[in-house]
Motif scaffolding. Sequence first.
Motif, mmCIF file in Angstrom:
data_model
loop_
_atom_site.group_PDB
_atom_site.id
_atom_site.type_symbol
_atom_site.label_atom_id
_atom_site.label_comp_id
_atom_site.label_asym_id
_atom_site.label_seq_id
_atom_site.Cartn_x
_atom_site.Cartn_y
_atom_site.Cartn_z
ATOM 1 N N ASN A 188 0.810 -1.219 0.000
ATOM 2 C CA ASN A 188 0.000 0.000 0.000
ATOM 3 C C ASN A 188 0.846 1.274 0.000
ATOM 4 O O ASN A 188 0.323 2.379 0.050
ATOM 5 C CB ASN A 188 -1.001 0.015 1.164
ATOM 6 C CG ASN A 188 -0.340 -0.187 2.513
ATOM 7 O OD1 ASN A 188 0.821 0.155 2.724
ATOM 8 N ND2 ASN A 188 -1.100 -0.762 3.444
ATOM 9 N N SER A 214 -2.964 3.158 -3.629
ATOM 10 C CA SER A 214 -1.860 3.192 -2.677
ATOM 11 C C SER A 214 -1.142 4.529 -2.786
ATOM 12 O O SER A 214 -1.319 5.278 -3.748
ATOM 13 C CB SER A 214 -0.847 2.074 -2.979
ATOM 14 O OG SER A 214 -1.442 0.806 -2.927
ATOM 15 N N VAL A 281 -5.476 5.028 2.598
ATOM 16 C CA VAL A 281 -5.512 3.822 1.766
ATOM 17 C C VAL A 281 -6.835 3.101 1.964
ATOM 18 O O VAL A 281 -7.514 2.725 1.000
ATOM 19 C CB VAL A 281 -4.336 2.887 2.096
ATOM 20 C CG1 VAL A 281 -4.475 1.559 1.345
ATOM 21 C CG2 VAL A 281 -3.002 3.551 1.767
ATOM 22 N N ARG A 285 -9.667 2.226 -0.874
ATOM 23 C CA ARG A 285 -9.935 0.825 -1.218
ATOM 24 C C ARG A 285 -11.429 0.499 -1.117
ATOM 25 O O ARG A 285 -11.852 -0.572 -1.552
ATOM 26 C CB ARG A 285 -9.130 -0.106 -0.316
ATOM 27 C CG ARG A 285 -7.612 0.010 -0.446
ATOM 28 C CD ARG A 285 -7.058 -0.577 -1.728
ATOM 29 N NE ARG A 285 -5.621 -0.359 -1.823
ATOM 30 C CZ ARG A 285 -4.688 -1.298 -1.637
ATOM 31 N NH1 ARG A 285 -5.055 -2.531 -1.355
ATOM 32 N NH2 ARG A 285 -3.408 -1.006 -1.745
ATOM 33 N N ASP A 289 -10.185 -2.216 -5.267
ATOM 34 C CA ASP A 289 -9.008 -2.911 -4.736
ATOM 35 C C ASP A 289 -8.587 -3.932 -5.796
ATOM 36 O O ASP A 289 -9.275 -4.939 -6.003
ATOM 37 C CB ASP A 289 -9.341 -3.602 -3.411
ATOM 38 C CG ASP A 289 -8.117 -4.248 -2.764
ATOM 39 O OD1 ASP A 289 -7.088 -4.405 -3.445
ATOM 40 O OD2 ASP A 289 -8.196 -4.600 -1.571
#
Length: 317
Positions: A188, A214, A281, A285, A289
């Motif tokens: 990440n 990320s 992050v 996500r 993802d």
Amino acid sequence: MENLLKVAMAQIAPVWLNKAATIKKIEATVIEAAKNGSELIVFGEALLPGYPFWLALTGGAQWNTNVNKELHAHYVRNAIQIEGGELDGICQLAKKNSIAVYLGIMERPQNRGGHSIYASLVYISQQGEIKSVHRKLQPTYDERLTWAPGDGNGLQVHPLKQFTVGGLNCWENWMPLPRAALYGQGENLHIAVWPGSDHNTKDITRFIARESRSYVVSVSAMMSKDDFPKDTPHVERILEKAPQVLANGGSCIAGPDGEWLVEPIIGKEGLFYHTLDVNRVYEERQNFDPVGHYSRPDVTKLIVNRERQSTVDFEDD
């Protein structure tokens, strides 16, 4: 706080093709970054001892010339043999200052005979331990005249506070499958290292951030005509066609939404800092993802060979 990480981007020039002097400069930079509270410092591709700029300036593809052979030999002599302890001083500083290091080196590994060189990205933990050495999978264009292709052994990620960090060298950041290999291990915080110049970093940095959701930290070196040591073999020949600026930096950071946190820094040598929050992050996500809820491993799946390649395997009794 464990969710925060202060990163230092070391946008510096090497003491070109002089490994001893470049190591001293790297060590001084690590100390300075640690004094300013950094927990991770990143250096550019092949910074130790420098990028092979001569190849584009001296007819690097010409066969069997003294210029190319002598410059290559000088380069090999100044490459790093990790097994010989040449990074021990940097490792000790990392441990003393509790700072992790990503460092681009020219590696001359003993397990490949000790004469060929690889553009390698070394990760040193906050405990001062070398945790991975990623040899660039595919040298780019004229780099192939002096660098050997690497292997998948270094496609590894590492825990750093609440982050999971991984990295790639220069144009292999454009290779989707090595990126996926790191994503699949939970990366990440992606580290992308470059020899220099914003034309490399300005697009791919934001692209990887948006693709992976990320943080992406791109770090480049600097190099000007004035940075060539006068005792370099054939330096006059190199300088004949060298532009004033060969690498203008371009270090930058993109957040997990693909937007700039630090835009490409042009023409400035030094340390540049930013603090990252892992919570961003998790926020990004939520909707995408690439190896988690927005993937279909039952349809497409990547297989990675992480065996360290060697020409000879000995089966001694």
